[in-house]
Design a protein around this motif. Structure first.
Motif, PDB file in Angstrom:
ATOM      1  N   LEU A  45       6.094  -9.462   1.057  1.00  0.00           N
ATOM      2  CA  LEU A  45       7.634  -8.546   0.361  1.00  0.00           C
ATOM      3  C   LEU A  45       7.767  -9.368  -1.550  1.00  0.00           C
ATOM      4  CD1 LEU A  45      10.347  -7.358  -0.009  1.00  0.00           C
ATOM      5  CD2 LEU A  45      11.322  -9.017   0.984  1.00  0.00           C
ATOM      6  N   ASN A  46       7.105 -10.311  -1.887  1.00  0.00           N
ATOM      7  CA  ASN A  46       8.185 -11.294  -2.803  1.00  0.00           C
ATOM      8  C   ASN A  46       6.707 -10.613  -3.869  1.00  0.00           C
ATOM      9  OD1 ASN A  46      10.742 -12.616  -2.150  1.00  0.00           O
ATOM     10  ND2 ASN A  46       8.846 -14.238  -1.674  1.00  0.00           N
ATOM     11  N   ALA A  47       5.415 -10.627  -3.206  1.00  0.00           N
ATOM     12  CA  ALA A  47       4.570 -10.143  -4.074  1.00  0.00           C
ATOM     13  C   ALA A  47       4.815  -9.023  -4.262  1.00  0.00           C
ATOM     14  CB  ALA A  47       3.554 -10.253  -3.370  1.00  0.00           C
ATOM     15  N   SER A  48       5.037  -8.029  -3.739  1.00  0.00           N
ATOM     16  CA  SER A  48       5.085  -6.305  -3.735  1.00  0.00           C
ATOM     17  C   SER A  48       6.588  -6.295  -4.911  1.00  0.00           C
ATOM     18  CB  SER A  48       5.383  -5.637  -2.569  1.00  0.00           C
ATOM     19  OG  SER A  48       4.410  -5.644  -2.266  1.00  0.00           O
ATOM     20  N   ARG A  49       7.223  -6.806  -4.531  1.00  0.00           N
ATOM     21  CA  ARG A  49       9.033  -6.866  -5.052  1.00  0.00           C
ATOM     22  C   ARG A  49       8.642  -7.337  -6.709  1.00  0.00           C
ATOM     23  NH1 ARG A  49      14.584  -6.767  -3.524  1.00  0.00           N
ATOM     24  NH2 ARG A  49      14.855  -7.675  -5.524  1.00  0.00           N
ATOM     25  N   ALA A  50       7.419  -8.039  -7.426  1.00  0.00           N
ATOM     26  CA  ALA A  50       7.517  -8.779  -8.693  1.00  0.00           C
ATOM     27  C   ALA A  50       6.198  -7.635  -9.194  1.00  0.00           C
ATOM     28  CB  ALA A  50       6.811  -9.847  -8.427  1.00  0.00           C
ATOM     29  N   ALA A  51       5.701  -7.319  -8.875  1.00  0.00           N
ATOM     30  CA  ALA A  51       4.130  -6.151  -8.741  1.00  0.00           C
ATOM     31  C   ALA A  51       4.884  -4.879  -9.248  1.00  0.00           C
ATOM     32  CB  ALA A  51       3.169  -6.639  -7.780  1.00  0.00           C
ATOM     33  N   ILE A  52       5.919  -4.193  -8.351  1.00  0.00           N
ATOM     34  CA  ILE A  52       6.193  -2.456  -9.152  1.00  0.00           C
ATOM     35  C   ILE A  52       6.133  -2.296  -9.632  1.00  0.00           C
ATOM     36  CG2 ILE A  52       7.839  -1.159  -7.822  1.00  0.00           C
ATOM     37  CD1 ILE A  52       7.368  -2.454  -4.893  1.00  0.00           C
ATOM     38  N   PRO A  53       7.284  -2.808 -10.447  1.00  0.00           N
ATOM     39  CA  PRO A  53       7.933  -2.906 -12.020  1.00  0.00           C
ATOM     40  C   PRO A  53       6.303  -2.052 -12.888  1.00  0.00           C
ATOM     41  CG  PRO A  53       8.805  -4.509 -11.655  1.00  0.00           C
ATOM     42  CD  PRO A  53       8.306  -4.923 -10.333  1.00  0.00           C
ATOM     43  N   TYR A  54       5.658  -3.349 -13.136  1.00  0.00           N
ATOM     44  CA  TYR A  54       4.550  -3.638 -13.456  1.00  0.00           C
ATOM     45  C   TYR A  54       3.372  -2.045 -12.650  1.00  0.00           C
ATOM     46  CZ  TYR A  54       5.411  -7.798 -14.873  1.00  0.00           C
ATOM     47  OH  TYR A  54       5.757  -8.713 -15.991  1.00  0.00           O
ATOM     48  N   LEU A  55       2.931  -2.040 -11.353  1.00  0.00           N
ATOM     49  CA  LEU A  55       2.637  -0.584 -11.058  1.00  0.00           C
ATOM     50  C   LEU A  55       2.747   0.514 -11.030  1.00  0.00           C
ATOM     51  CD1 LEU A  55       2.331  -2.495  -7.411  1.00  0.00           C
ATOM     52  CD2 LEU A  55       0.314  -2.493  -9.457  1.00  0.00           C
ATOM     53  N   THR A  56       4.427   0.538 -11.529  1.00  0.00           N
ATOM     54  CA  THR A  56       5.044   1.839 -11.402  1.00  0.00           C
ATOM     55  C   THR A  56       4.386   2.220 -13.152  1.00  0.00           C
ATOM     56  OG1 THR A  56       6.551   1.182 -10.336  1.00  0.00           O
ATOM     57  CG2 THR A  56       7.197   3.636 -12.004  1.00  0.00           C
ATOM     58  N   ALA A  57       4.529   1.674 -13.770  1.00  0.00           N
ATOM     59  CA  ALA A  57       3.916   1.717 -15.192  1.00  0.00           C
ATOM     60  C   ALA A  57       2.456   1.677 -15.468  1.00  0.00           C
ATOM     61  CB  ALA A  57       4.405   0.347 -16.050  1.00  0.00           C
ATOM     62  N   SER A  58       2.189   1.478 -13.999  1.00  0.00           N
ATOM     63  CA  SER A  58      -0.258   1.885 -14.633  1.00  0.00           C
ATOM     64  C   SER A  58       0.350   3.512 -14.147  1.00  0.00           C
ATOM     65  CB  SER A  58      -0.526   1.260 -13.523  1.00  0.00           C
ATOM     66  OG  SER A  58      -1.504   1.526 -13.094  1.00  0.00           O
ATOM     67  N   GLY A  59       0.704   3.915 -13.755  1.00  0.00           N
ATOM     68  CA  GLY A  59       0.985   5.878 -13.075  1.00  0.00           C
ATOM     69  C   GLY A  59      -0.620   5.501 -11.822  1.00  0.00           C
ATOM     70  N   ALA A  60      -1.307   4.778 -11.765  1.00  0.00           N
ATOM     71  CA  ALA A  60      -1.856   4.973 -10.684  1.00  0.00           C
ATOM     72  C   ALA A  60      -2.000   3.721  -9.313  1.00  0.00           C
ATOM     73  CB  ALA A  60      -3.223   5.169 -10.801  1.00  0.00           C
ATOM     74  N   GLY A  61      -1.113   3.039 -10.251  1.00  0.00           N
ATOM     75  CA  GLY A  61      -0.703   2.382  -9.078  1.00  0.00           C
ATOM     76  C   GLY A  61      -0.606   1.696  -7.615  1.00  0.00           C
ATOM     77  N   ARG A  62      -1.387   0.902  -7.042  1.00  0.00           N
ATOM     78  CA  ARG A  62      -1.889   0.692  -5.696  1.00  0.00           C
ATOM     79  C   ARG A  62      -0.877  -1.011  -4.837  1.00  0.00           C
ATOM     80  NH1 ARG A  62      -2.916   5.014  -6.934  1.00  0.00           N
ATOM     81  NH2 ARG A  62      -4.902   5.489  -6.845  1.00  0.00           N
ATOM     82  N   ILE A  63      -0.876  -0.407  -3.641  1.00  0.00           N
ATOM     83  CA  ILE A  63      -0.931  -1.984  -3.165  1.00  0.00           C
ATOM     84  C   ILE A  63      -0.777  -1.751  -1.883  1.00  0.00           C
ATOM     85  CG2 ILE A  63       1.391  -3.316  -1.580  1.00  0.00           C
ATOM     86  CD1 ILE A  63       3.079  -2.093  -3.892  1.00  0.00           C
ATOM     87  N   VAL A  64      -2.051  -2.739  -1.423  1.00  0.00           N
ATOM     88  CA  VAL A  64      -3.153  -2.779  -0.056  1.00  0.00           C
ATOM     89  C   VAL A  64      -2.314  -4.096   0.668  1.00  0.00           C
ATOM     90  CG1 VAL A  64      -4.663  -2.686   1.352  1.00  0.00           C
ATOM     91  CG2 VAL A  64      -4.363  -1.677  -1.275  1.00  0.00           C
ATOM     92  N   ASN A  65      -1.335  -4.072   2.248  1.00  0.00           N
ATOM     93  CA  ASN A  65      -1.492  -5.061   2.515  1.00  0.00           C
ATOM     94  C   ASN A  65      -2.241  -5.436   3.905  1.00  0.00           C
ATOM     95  OD1 ASN A  65       0.789  -5.228   1.247  1.00  0.00           O
ATOM     96  ND2 ASN A  65       2.444  -3.578   2.307  1.00  0.00           N
ATOM     97  N   VAL A  66      -2.245  -6.481   4.740  1.00  0.00           N
ATOM     98  CA  VAL A  66      -3.508  -6.637   5.710  1.00  0.00           C
ATOM     99  C   VAL A  66      -1.882  -6.438   7.130  1.00  0.00           C
ATOM    100  CG1 VAL A  66      -4.796  -8.072   6.619  1.00  0.00           C
ATOM    101  CG2 VAL A  66      -5.209  -7.630   4.783  1.00  0.00           C
ATOM    102  N   GLY A  67      -2.199  -5.463   7.884  1.00  0.00           N
ATOM    103  CA  GLY A  67      -1.325  -5.754   8.616  1.00  0.00           C
ATOM    104  C   GLY A  67      -2.094  -6.153   9.909  1.00  0.00           C
ATOM    105  N   ALA A  68      -2.289  -5.822  11.644  1.00  0.00           N
ATOM    106  CA  ALA A  68      -3.185  -6.240  12.266  1.00  0.00           C
ATOM    107  C   ALA A  68      -3.206  -4.865  13.117  1.00  0.00           C
ATOM    108  CB  ALA A  68      -2.262  -7.883  12.832  1.00  0.00           C
TER     109      ALA A  68
END
Length: 226
Positions: free
Chosen positions: A109-132
């Motif tokens: 959650l914390n890493a995603s919230r911090a990264a989202i403004p930059y990922l939105t600006a990328s134009g091809a932003g990706r988040i990949v999480n590791v579930g189980a």
């Protein structure tokens, strides 16, 4: 992946280190974030940030900001940081549930919230999480861990819905990953059935690539041969 800037959390661990190596080999530039200390000097392609407590939102933002400051942009966040505990509900410590939530959900959650403004600006932003895979139906001794990873699944789905069309957000759901620690804890198991870290890294990096632009909100099982 060529030229992509990627942040990998839990980057010094058994899976994270493989993801970093494969991303670099594919031409990406990688910021490695981990709780463990590091003194590796930064290069034009690799930047290591050690001693980062991702359960602290301010520390997570500082690490993500430092990565973007070094590389100039951010295209993908791969959340691998986490933890595992095997305890039954009755005999275990209730604090384990809080610890599993902090290590597995709060870090992502914390890493995603911090990264989202930059990922939105990328134009091809990706988040990949590791579930189980084990979080789809918890077995004995897996309550706290499975509950926390189920939280990762729901976080993935919520972010995918909230940022549809701007950022893709997906999760891989491995069974048992073939690591030294897992072999030591289950010495009689058939290791050949487990998911090799390189196999899981391939799926993770596919989801972080341009080739996965139409995939979002997916909880992708990576069960190996189990």
């Amino acid at each position: 992946m060529d030229g992509k800037v990627i942040v990998v959390t839990g980057a010094l661990g058994a899976l994270g280190s493989i993801v970093v190596d494969q991303a670099l080999a594919a031409g990406a530039r990688v910021a490695s974030v981990d709780h463990a200390p590091t003194q590796v000097p930064a290069t034009s392609n690799q930047f290591e940030l050690g001693g980062v407590d991702l359960t602290d939102a301010a520390a997570a933002k500082k690490a993500i900001d430092a990565a973007v400051s070094h590389f100039g942009k951010l295209d993908a966040l791969i959340n691998i940081a986490g933890g595992f505990a095997f305890e039954t509900v009755i005999e275990g410590d209730p604090k384990t549930w809080q610890r599993m939530y902090a290590l597995n959900v709060t870090t992502a959650l914390n890493a995603s919230r911090a990264a989202i403004p930059y990922l939105t600006a990328s134009g091809a932003g990706r988040i990949v999480n590791v579930g189980a895979l084990g979080a789809l139906q918890a077995s004995a001794g897996m309550g706290a861990y499975a509950a926390s990873k189920a939280g990762v699944h729901r976080l993935t789905e919520a972010l995918a819905a909230e940022y549809k069309g701007r950022i893709t957000v997906n999760a891989v759901l491995p069974s048992i990953i073939d690591t030294a620690a897992n072999r030591a804890s289950m010495p009689k198991a058939d290791f050949s059935k487990w998911v090799r870290p390189t196999e899981l890294a391939d799926v993770i990096l596919f989801l972080a690539s341009d080739a996965a632009s139409a995939v979002t909100g997916a909880l992708l099982p990576v069960s190996g041969r189990v």
